[in-house]
Write an enzyme that holds these catalytic residues in place. Structure first.
Site, PDB file in Angstrom:
ATOM      1  N   ILE A  34       0.837  -1.250  -0.075  1.00 42.17           N
ATOM      2  CA  ILE A  34      -0.087  -0.023  -0.092  1.00 42.17           C
ATOM      3  C   ILE A  34       0.920   1.342  -0.120  1.00 42.17           C
ATOM      4  CG2 ILE A  34      -1.835  -1.121   1.103  1.00 42.17           C
ATOM      5  CD1 ILE A  34      -1.088   0.291   3.815  1.00 42.17           C
ATOM      6  N   ASP A  99      -8.272   6.181  18.912  1.00 38.52           N
ATOM      7  CA  ASP A  99      -8.498   7.342  19.915  1.00 38.52           C
ATOM      8  C   ASP A  99      -7.245   8.177  20.084  1.00 38.52           C
ATOM      9  OD1 ASP A  99      -7.294   4.704  20.891  1.00 38.52           O
ATOM     10  OD2 ASP A  99      -7.275   5.458  22.797  1.00 38.52           O
ATOM     11  N   TYR A 122       2.578   7.523  16.817  1.00 39.91           N
ATOM     12  CA  TYR A 122       1.520   6.734  16.110  1.00 39.91           C
ATOM     13  C   TYR A 122       0.398   7.757  16.050  1.00 39.91           C
ATOM     14  CZ  TYR A 122      -2.074   3.356  16.551  1.00 39.91           C
ATOM     15  OH  TYR A 122      -3.362   2.662  16.347  1.00 39.91           O
TER      16      TYR A 122
END
Length: 286
Positions: A34, A99, A122
């Site tokens: 990807i 989150d 991240y």
């Protein structure tokens, strides 16, 4: 529908394969790249998908702090490439985020419209992936944020706790980080619903309820003993995050508001985390 799942070895990919069976093509890192738009296009053009669920991600939260390039390739560039492909091919894309795009200090459930303020690499790379998706494919994509994912497959908090509770005389578990566990099976159902119904927009999906990691650990032990997965209870002590320092900062509060999801995903609804945990542990026992 001709559905493609990007990701093969992860918890969500596993649950999607269990749910969809023969009605899905799963591509792992050995099957598709990807991070390379030309290679991605060649692979996907061969199968002509109607919808794609992107269940791939760089999720090593602490490692990402010193490996930003690798995290960004998958979490940002990979998502941008998928969005570009889907735009030119007329394919609907479901993408799963986290989150960690929020700062964790709000103190009440995060809505889909709350400000993005990631605290680590991240979260930053996932937030940039969201941005690329929504800029390129706003009307033909579903962005689903989730948190605290676990499954009977792979490595996760539930299985780690069961192992440590069987090995250690006592455990300390953080009690000042609050969120909601999410069984990957329920998340998979939400992804499939969004793909089949082409539900576009930004949504939150976790199980219902709120707990700390400490509360979660106590429930794992209680249910583990009840179901015969553990022989004896060991003392589980609540500890602050300061006693367990990690390279990446964790959100202290990451409960996600699911009001829009409940209103939109008409045939499926989140279930309380404790009920989902019990069902997953029944799977483990079986």
């Amino acid at each position: 529908m001709n559905m493609v799942v990007i990701g093969k070895s992860g918890q969500l990919s596993f649950e999607l394969q269990q749910l969809l069976g023969d009605h899905v093509s799963c591509f792992g890192r050995d099957d598709i790249d990807i991070t390379d738009l030309n290679a991605l296009t060649k692979t996907l053009d061969a199968v002509k998908p109607d919808a794609i669920i992107n269940a791939s991600a760089y999720t090593a939260v602490d490692k990402a702090e010193t490996d930003e390039q690798a995290a960004a390739l998958i979490n940002t560039q990979g998502v941008a490439n998928l969005a570009s492909y889907c735009k030119q091919a007329g394919v609907f894309l479901v993408h799963v985020s986290t989150d960690y795009v929020f700062n964790g200090s709000k103190g009440s459930p995060y809505t889909v419209d709350d400000a993005i303020e990631p605290q680590g690499v991240y979260g930053k790379t996932k937030a940039e992936g969201e941005k690329a998706l929504l800029q390129t494919l706003p009307e033909a994509s579903c962005l689903i944020r989730t948190a605290w994912v676990y499954s009977s497959h792979g490595n996760n908090f539930v299985k780690t706790m069961l192992r440590l509770m069987a090995e250690k005389p006592q455990l300390g578990v953080i009690d000042d980080q609050v969120g909601t566990p999410t069984w990957a099976k329920g998340l998979a159902q939400a992804c499939v619903y969004a793909a089949q119904n082409k539900t576009h927009g930004v949504y939150h999906w976790t199980d219902e309820g709120v707990c700390s990691w400490y509360d979660f650990a106590l429930a794992i032990q209680e249910l583990g003993i009840e179901k015969g997965l553990l022989e004896n209870a060991v003392p589980v002590m609540p500890i602050p995050s300061s006693q367990y320092p990690t390279p990446a900062k964790r959100p202290h509060y990451s409960v996600l508001d699911k009001t829009l999801t409940r209103d939109t995903f008409s045939s499926i609804h989140p279930t309380h985390w404790r009920k989902q945990l019990s069902a997953m542990m029944d799977e483990l026992k079986a």
